[in-house]
Design an enzyme around this catalytic site. Structure first.
Site, PDB file in Angstrom:
ATOM      1  CE  LYS A   1      39.958  40.453  42.386  1.00  0.00           C
ATOM      2  NZ  LYS A   1      39.183  40.838  41.189  1.00  0.00           N
TER       3      LYS A   1
ATOM      4  CE1 TYR B   1      43.280  40.698  46.688  1.00  0.00           C
ATOM      5  CE2 TYR B   1      43.893  42.846  47.585  1.00  0.00           C
ATOM      6  CZ  TYR B   1      42.951  42.008  46.989  1.00  0.00           C
ATOM      7  OH  TYR B   1      41.696  42.485  46.713  1.00  0.00           O
TER       8      TYR B   1
END
Ligand code: HXC
Length: 268
Positions: free
Chosen positions: A173, A158
Site C-alpha cells: 500500500k 499502515y
C-alpha cells in the site's frame, strides 16, 4: 439516520457520471462493490473486475436491476495480459474509459518472520503490481483518447504508520501511495487525476474475519476515536467525490476516512 454512514443518500447530483465508463477492480464485493454501485447510481457505466466470475455476475445483475449499467469481466489483476483484455473489454462495451478504481486487494494477518515467499508475493503482486498493471493499461487508453480521466486507489494508513502483522500489505500500500503521487504529477498534463481513499476498519464481508473474535473487536473499536467501524457507503461517497468534477483540482491526494483511527495514538 438509522445507522451512521449506512444509509446515506448521494451528495452528488444525479447524472454526475452520465455517459462515463469506469472499471472497478475488486468490484464484486466489499468497498469495490460499494463504489461501483454509487458510480452506477450517478449514471456511470461500470465494469466489475475480479477473480470470481460468479460473484461479479451477481453484482452486475444487481446493479442492472437497480437501473444501472454494469458488465462483469473476470480478471486476475496480477496478470498483465488479462488486465489489457479488461481495458479492451471496457472500451468495446462502453466506447470509452473515464475512470479506474483500484480496489482489488488481498490481505491476512501474519507474523513477518513466518510469512512465506508465496504469501508475500500473493499480496504484493495483487496490491502493488496489480494496481500498476491496471493503472498503466487504463492510463494508456486515457492518454490515447485525449479526454483525460481519473484513477482512484484504495490504500490503508499502515502504509505510513506501519502495521504489525501486515508487512506485505503495508509495504504494498505504501507503494500505491507513492504511485498515486508520482502519476498525479506525471499525468496531469494528460488531464488524468490520480488520487486514493484510505478507509479505516470498514464493515465488509472480507474484513469482518479480522475482528470476528470479540477481544479483537473490542481492541480495534477502542483504537477508533469515533468508536465504530466505517460503512462501505461512507467510503463510496468519498470515492465518488474524488472521481467527480467537484474534485477537478485535486490530484495526488490520499483522503482518509477512518473515524480518526490513524490519529488516535495517545498514551491514555
Ligand atoms: C498465512 C497465508 C494465509 C493466511 C494465504 N497464505 N492466506 N499465510 N496466513 N491467512 C499464504 C498461503 O499459505 C500461500 O503460501 C500464499 O499465501 C498464497 O496463498 P493462496 O491462497 O494460494 O493465494 P491466492 O489464492 O492468490 O490468495 C491471495 C490471498 C487471499 C491474499 C492470500 O487471501 C485473497 O485473495 N484474499 C482476498 C480477500 C481479502 O484478502 N480481503 C481482505 C480485505 S480486507 P504458501 O507458502 O503456503 O504457498 C482488508 C482490511 C484491512 O484488507 C484493514 C485495514 C484497516
Amino acid at each position: 439516520m438509522s445507522q451512521p454512514g449506512g444509509d446515506l443518500d448521494t451528495m452528488l447530483p444525479d447524472g454526475t457520471f452520465q455517459d462515463q465508463v469506469a472499471i472497478v477492480t475488486g468490484g464484486g464485493s466489499g468497498i469495490g462493490l460499494a463504489i461501483a454501485e454509487e458510480v452506477a447510481r450517478l449514471g456511470g457505466s461500470v465494469v466489475l473486475a475480479g477473480r470470481k466470475a460468479e460473484r461479479l455476475e451477481a453484482a452486475a445483475a444487481a446493479i442492472g436491476a437497480a437501473g444501472g449499467k454494469a458488465l462483469a469481466k473476470a480478471t486476475d489483476v496480477r496478470q498483465p495480459d488479462q488486465v489489457d483484455e479488461l481495458v479492451g473489454a471496457a472500451l468495446a462495451w462502453g466506447g470509452r474509459l473515464d475512470m479506474l478504481v483500484n480496489a482489488a486487494a488481498g490481505n491476512f494477518l501474519v507474523d513477518a518472520d513466518q510469512l512465506s515467499v508465496n504469501g508475500w508475493l500473493a499480496v504484493v503482486n495483487t496490491v502493488l503490481n496489480g494496481t500498476f498493471f491496471c493503472t498503466r493499461a487504463a492510463g494508456r487508453a486515457m492518454i490515447a483518447d485525449g479526454r483525460g480521466g481519473r484513477v482512484l486507489s484504495v490504500v490503508a494508513s499502515y502504509a505510513w504508520t506501519g502495521g504489525p502483522h501486515t508487512v506485505h500489505s503495508a509495504s504494498a500500500k505504501a507503494g500505491v501511495v507513492a504511485m498515486t503521487r508520482t502519476l498525479a504529477a506525471e499525468w496531469a498534463k494528460h488531464g488524468i487525476r490520480v488520487n486514493a481513499v484510505c478507509p479505516g476498519p470498514t464493515d465488509t464481508e472480507g474484513a469482518r474475519p479480522l475482528w470476528q473474535d470479540p477481544e479483537a473487536q473490542h481492541r480495534i473499536l477502542a483504537s477508533i476515536p469515533a468508536g465504530r467501524f466505517g460503512q462501505p457507503a461512507e467510503i463510496a461517497q468519498a470515492a465518488s467525490y474524488l472521481l467527480s468534477p467537484y474534485a477537478d483540482f485535486i490530484t495526488g491526494e490520499v483522503l482518509v476516512i477512518d473515524g480518526g483511527e490513524w490519529l488516535g495514538k495517545g498514551l491514555a
